[in-house]
Motif scaffolding. Structure first.
Motif, PDB file in Angstrom:
ATOM      1  N   PRO A 102       0.804  -1.228   0.000  1.00 37.30           N
ATOM      2  CA  PRO A 102       0.000   0.000   0.000  1.00 37.30           C
ATOM      3  C   PRO A 102       0.835   1.275   0.000  1.00 37.30           C
ATOM      4  CG  PRO A 102       0.183  -0.827   2.224  1.00 37.30           C
ATOM      5  CD  PRO A 102       0.978  -1.773   1.357  1.00 37.30           C
ATOM      6  N   ASN A 103       2.163   1.165  -0.099  1.00 34.28           N
ATOM      7  CA  ASN A 103       3.044   2.341  -0.014  1.00 34.28           C
ATOM      8  C   ASN A 103       2.937   3.214  -1.259  1.00 34.28           C
ATOM      9  OD1 ASN A 103       5.808   0.363   1.413  1.00 34.28           O
ATOM     10  ND2 ASN A 103       3.838   0.940   2.270  1.00 34.28           N
ATOM     11  N   VAL A 104       2.708   4.514  -1.062  1.00 39.00           N
ATOM     12  CA  VAL A 104       2.621   5.439  -2.194  1.00 39.00           C
ATOM     13  C   VAL A 104       3.339   6.736  -1.875  1.00 39.00           C
ATOM     14  CG1 VAL A 104       0.376   4.511  -2.919  1.00 39.00           C
ATOM     15  CG2 VAL A 104       0.461   6.546  -1.457  1.00 39.00           C
ATOM     16  N   ILE A 105       3.665   7.479  -2.922  1.00 43.92           N
ATOM     17  CA  ILE A 105       4.126   8.864  -2.812  1.00 43.92           C
ATOM     18  C   ILE A 105       2.969   9.734  -3.288  1.00 43.92           C
ATOM     19  CG2 ILE A 105       5.760  10.589  -3.663  1.00 43.92           C
ATOM     20  CD1 ILE A 105       7.732   8.212  -4.105  1.00 43.92           C
ATOM     21  N   VAL A 106       2.467  10.576  -2.413  1.00 44.87           N
ATOM     22  CA  VAL A 106       1.276  11.370  -2.696  1.00 44.87           C
ATOM     23  C   VAL A 106       1.648  12.690  -3.371  1.00 44.87           C
ATOM     24  CG1 VAL A 106      -0.754  12.476  -1.688  1.00 44.87           C
ATOM     25  CG2 VAL A 106       0.123  10.342  -0.711  1.00 44.87           C
ATOM     26  N   LEU A 107       0.901  13.044  -4.421  1.00 43.91           N
ATOM     27  CA  LEU A 107       1.080  14.302  -5.145  1.00 43.91           C
ATOM     28  C   LEU A 107      -0.214  15.103  -5.036  1.00 43.91           C
ATOM     29  CD1 LEU A 107       2.589  12.737  -8.421  1.00 43.91           C
ATOM     30  CD2 LEU A 107       3.825  13.376  -6.328  1.00 43.91           C
ATOM     31  N   LEU A 108      -0.155  16.289  -4.392  1.00 40.57           N
ATOM     32  CA  LEU A 108      -1.371  17.038  -4.113  1.00 40.57           C
ATOM     33  C   LEU A 108      -1.401  18.441  -4.690  1.00 40.57           C
ATOM     34  CD1 LEU A 108      -2.109  16.060  -0.382  1.00 40.57           C
ATOM     35  CD2 LEU A 108      -3.110  15.106  -2.461  1.00 40.57           C
ATOM     36  N   ASP A 109      -0.476  18.798  -5.543  1.00 36.36           N
ATOM     37  CA  ASP A 109      -0.490  20.137  -6.135  1.00 36.36           C
ATOM     38  C   ASP A 109      -0.559  20.028  -7.650  1.00 36.36           C
ATOM     39  OD1 ASP A 109       2.426  20.516  -7.339  1.00 36.36           O
ATOM     40  OD2 ASP A 109       2.626  19.481  -5.411  1.00 36.36           O
ATOM     41  N   GLY A 110      -0.964  21.102  -8.283  1.00 42.63           N
ATOM     42  CA  GLY A 110      -1.167  21.099  -9.715  1.00 42.63           C
ATOM     43  C   GLY A 110       0.092  21.023 -10.535  1.00 42.63           C
ATOM     44  N   LYS A 111       1.259  21.231  -9.916  1.00 44.34           N
ATOM     45  CA  LYS A 111       2.521  21.162 -10.653  1.00 44.34           C
ATOM     46  C   LYS A 111       3.079  19.737 -10.699  1.00 44.34           C
ATOM     47  CE  LYS A 111       7.026  23.428 -11.136  1.00 44.34           C
ATOM     48  NZ  LYS A 111       7.978  24.419 -10.567  1.00 44.34           N
ATOM     49  N   SER A 112       3.010  19.019  -9.591  1.00 44.85           N
ATOM     50  CA  SER A 112       3.541  17.651  -9.548  1.00 44.85           C
ATOM     51  C   SER A 112       2.575  16.630 -10.131  1.00 44.85           C
ATOM     52  CB  SER A 112       3.900  17.263  -8.115  1.00 44.85           C
ATOM     53  OG  SER A 112       2.747  17.218  -7.283  1.00 44.85           O
ATOM     54  N   PHE A 113       1.281  16.886 -10.001  1.00 49.06           N
ATOM     55  CA  PHE A 113       0.252  15.921 -10.382  1.00 49.06           C
ATOM     56  C   PHE A 113       0.359  15.416 -11.824  1.00 49.06           C
ATOM     57  CE2 PHE A 113      -3.955  14.371 -11.423  1.00 49.06           C
ATOM     58  CZ  PHE A 113      -4.424  13.808 -10.245  1.00 49.06           C
ATOM     59  N   PRO A 114       0.618  16.284 -12.820  1.00 49.98           N
ATOM     60  CA  PRO A 114       0.581  15.819 -14.213  1.00 49.98           C
ATOM     61  C   PRO A 114       1.583  14.747 -14.592  1.00 49.98           C
ATOM     62  CG  PRO A 114       0.311  18.201 -14.128  1.00 49.98           C
ATOM     63  CD  PRO A 114       0.708  17.760 -12.741  1.00 49.98           C
ATOM     64  N   VAL A 115       2.593  14.467 -13.763  1.00 50.45           N
ATOM     65  CA  VAL A 115       3.504  13.373 -14.091  1.00 50.45           C
ATOM     66  C   VAL A 115       2.735  12.065 -14.213  1.00 50.45           C
ATOM     67  CG1 VAL A 115       4.101  12.707 -11.706  1.00 50.45           C
ATOM     68  CG2 VAL A 115       5.766  12.346 -13.552  1.00 50.45           C
ATOM     69  N   LEU A 116       1.577  11.981 -13.549  1.00 52.75           N
ATOM     70  CA  LEU A 116       0.757  10.772 -13.600  1.00 52.75           C
ATOM     71  C   LEU A 116       0.181  10.513 -14.987  1.00 52.75           C
ATOM     72  CD1 LEU A 116      -1.023  11.360 -10.196  1.00 52.75           C
ATOM     73  CD2 LEU A 116       0.471   9.416 -10.719  1.00 52.75           C
TER      74      LEU A 116
END
Length: 510
Positions: free
Chosen positions: A105-119
């Motif tokens: 269940p380990n994740v790295i969370v991205l919560l801002d509009g700059k980092s998110f688009p890497v997904l």
């Protein structure tokens, strides 16, 4: 199509039919005043930092995080409290369900509009078997096949199946507007009758039936009520979806019981085997022309049918089931001033189009279009996105650069990314005309509901929703039909396992 994809299509003919054009985490406030502005920031060299957070002790850490996520804090507080604790919008934690359903269940969370688009960048992240997150439901729930939503674009079947979805949409495009009008007129007539008899009317169950009937009529040319399936479609879909999503849902049972039943072990697929077979038989019977195209693409009838069922019932129906009530909530809470402006704009353009709803008429409704985009920003129908790093990466937030190792799981919670105050002015408010005009349209690249920016299009090489433009179109149709028929309305808002529950308390006809 909508519980996680979208419709900006690479087919020119279809594009003509379906054109597209934290900080403070308070409840959404509706606003109509003051034109929103783009928040400008000057580029600076960012420091490289270690990703904060940890996963806790094996077993115990994931279990504790799960209890916080579902019961002790709830989703928003779960993320907000960790942003405050770590002073970062990027951090490590565990995502449900954890043991014994998800092995890691380990994740790295991205919560801002700059980092998110890497997904969305499939050159950097792999999307294989990550549609529902850190676990994948049994393929027994999809006929033994890994359907399109679980395929990475690098897999040969991804291109074939996505082309099939594009064909479905393109071949049936002329039926969308008339069948939507037909089906949702039936819904509004039912709501009118219920209001007359009881003084209130529930939206959700009627919307579920209308959504399924519309999809069947427009995309498959059949009214399900006139078949063996009858009116059972939404109920059958609900049970089938529960078997897939129960590890990440809560049903409001006592905490211990809810967690034990839903999040500890997988519910067995045989519980919905007969229900799924009824859905499968319906789609198999009504997909003959699609099977011809599937065979040209090298897809068997059986695999095509399971994918068509999933795309229609999970993605598209699921999106309409969640998003329409959310959008109606936001519009209702905006009040009569917005309602009057929408009604005037919509009725004027429809009148100019000879009294008919057309694509070109809706393109001339900037406020209506902005309302739909703002609702998608505030309440995206699919809140979570996942991706596994294909290589060592450097990810930037607004404040720092973080190093991610190959194989680590990235997770983005979209309702925070699309309310980033370094991108949006008054991010926690529902600003109906946020996307009107040239400056407003510049913000569309930060509307991410479709597993990609609103300004981009789905292709066979990416994971953006095949039905992106279709979803936008039917959402516009919903608002247009609503304000052709009604001047204003009020609602009471409750909660449900998926989205919100809407009870209409007043409804003034035009």
């Amino acid at each position: 199509m909508a519980l996680t994809s979208s419709f900006s299509l690479p087919l020119p003919s279809l594009r003509q039919q379906f054109p597209s054009k934290y900080s403070t985490f308070r409840p959404i406030i509706v606003s109509l005043s003051e034109k929103p502005t783009i928040v400008e920031t000057q580029p600076t060299k960012l420091p490289t930092k270690t990703i904060p957070g940890d996963y806790g002790l094996p077993g115990i850490g994931p279990w504790k995080d799960r209890l916080d996520y579902f019961y002790n804090q709830g989703k928003n507080e779960f993320f907000e409290s960790r942003v405050v604790k770590y002073k970062s919008t990027v951090f490590r934690t565990n995502m449900p369900p954890g043991p014994f359903i998800a092995s890691n269940p380990n994740v790295i969370v991205l919560l801002d509009g700059k980092s998110f688009p890497v997904l969305f960048d499939v050159s950097k992240v792999e999307k294989k078997d990550l549609f529902t997150g850190t676990y994948m439901p049994s393929t027994e729930l999809t006929g033994g096949y890994r359907v399109l939503s679980y395929l990475d674009p690098s897999e040969p079947n991804h291109e074939k199946l996505k082309k099939l979805m594009f064909f479905l949409l393109s071949s049936r495009r002329d039926h969308v507007i008339p069948k939507f009008h037909e089906t949702y007129t039936e819904l509004f007539e039912t709501l009118d009758k219920e209001m007359a008899e009881k003084g209130t009317a529930g939206l959700n169950s009627g919307n579920d039936q209308a959504a399924f009937n519309f999809l069947a009529r427009s995309l498959f040319g059949v009214n399900p009520v006139e078949t063996k399936l009858g009116a059972d479609g939404p109920t059958l879909i609900g049970k089938w979806v529960l078997l897939q999503l129960h590890p990440v849902l809560t049903l409001g049972l006592p905490k211990f019981l809810d967690d034990l039943i839903l999040h500890t072990f997988r519910l067995p697929p045989f519980l919905v085997k007969k229900d799924y077979q009824r859905l499968y038989d319906f789609f198999y019977t009504n997909s003959a022309n699609l099977f011809v195209e599937a065979e040209k693409l090298g897809i068997s009838k059986e695999e095509a049918c399971h994918n068509l069922l999933f795309a229609t019932c999970f993605n598209s129906f699921g999106g309409m089931k969640i998003f329409f009530p959310n959008m109606m909530k936001s519009i209702a809470q905006a009040g009569v001033d917005l309602h009057t402006r929408l009604a005037n704009e919509i009725r004027s353009e429809v009148k100019s189009a000879g009294g008919k709803i057309t694509m070109s008429a809706m393109e001339k409704m900037p406020l209506m279009k902005s309302v739909v985009y703002e609702a998608l920003r505030v309440d995206p129908p699919v809140a979570s996105q996942y991706g596994r790093a294909k290589q060592d990466l450097k990810i930037e937030s607004h404040d720092a650069v973080f190093e991610v190792k190959k194989g680590e799981m990235l997770f983005g919670y979209q309702p925070f990314a699309t309310k980033d105050p370094k991108i949006f002015d008054r991010p926690e408010e529902f600003v109906a005309d946020r996307f009107v005009g040239e400056e407003g349209e510049k913000l569309l690249k930060y509307v991410l509901w479709s597993n990609g920016p609103e300004t981009e299009s789905p292709t066979v090489g990416n994971k953006q929703c095949a039905g992106k433009d279709f979803v936008v179109m039917v959402s516009r149709l919903f608002v247009t039909e609503l304000f052709l028929r009604y001047d204003t309305f009020n609602v009471d808002v409750g909660t449900s396992a998926l989205g919100v529950s809407i009870t209409i308390t007043s409804l003034k006809k035009a």
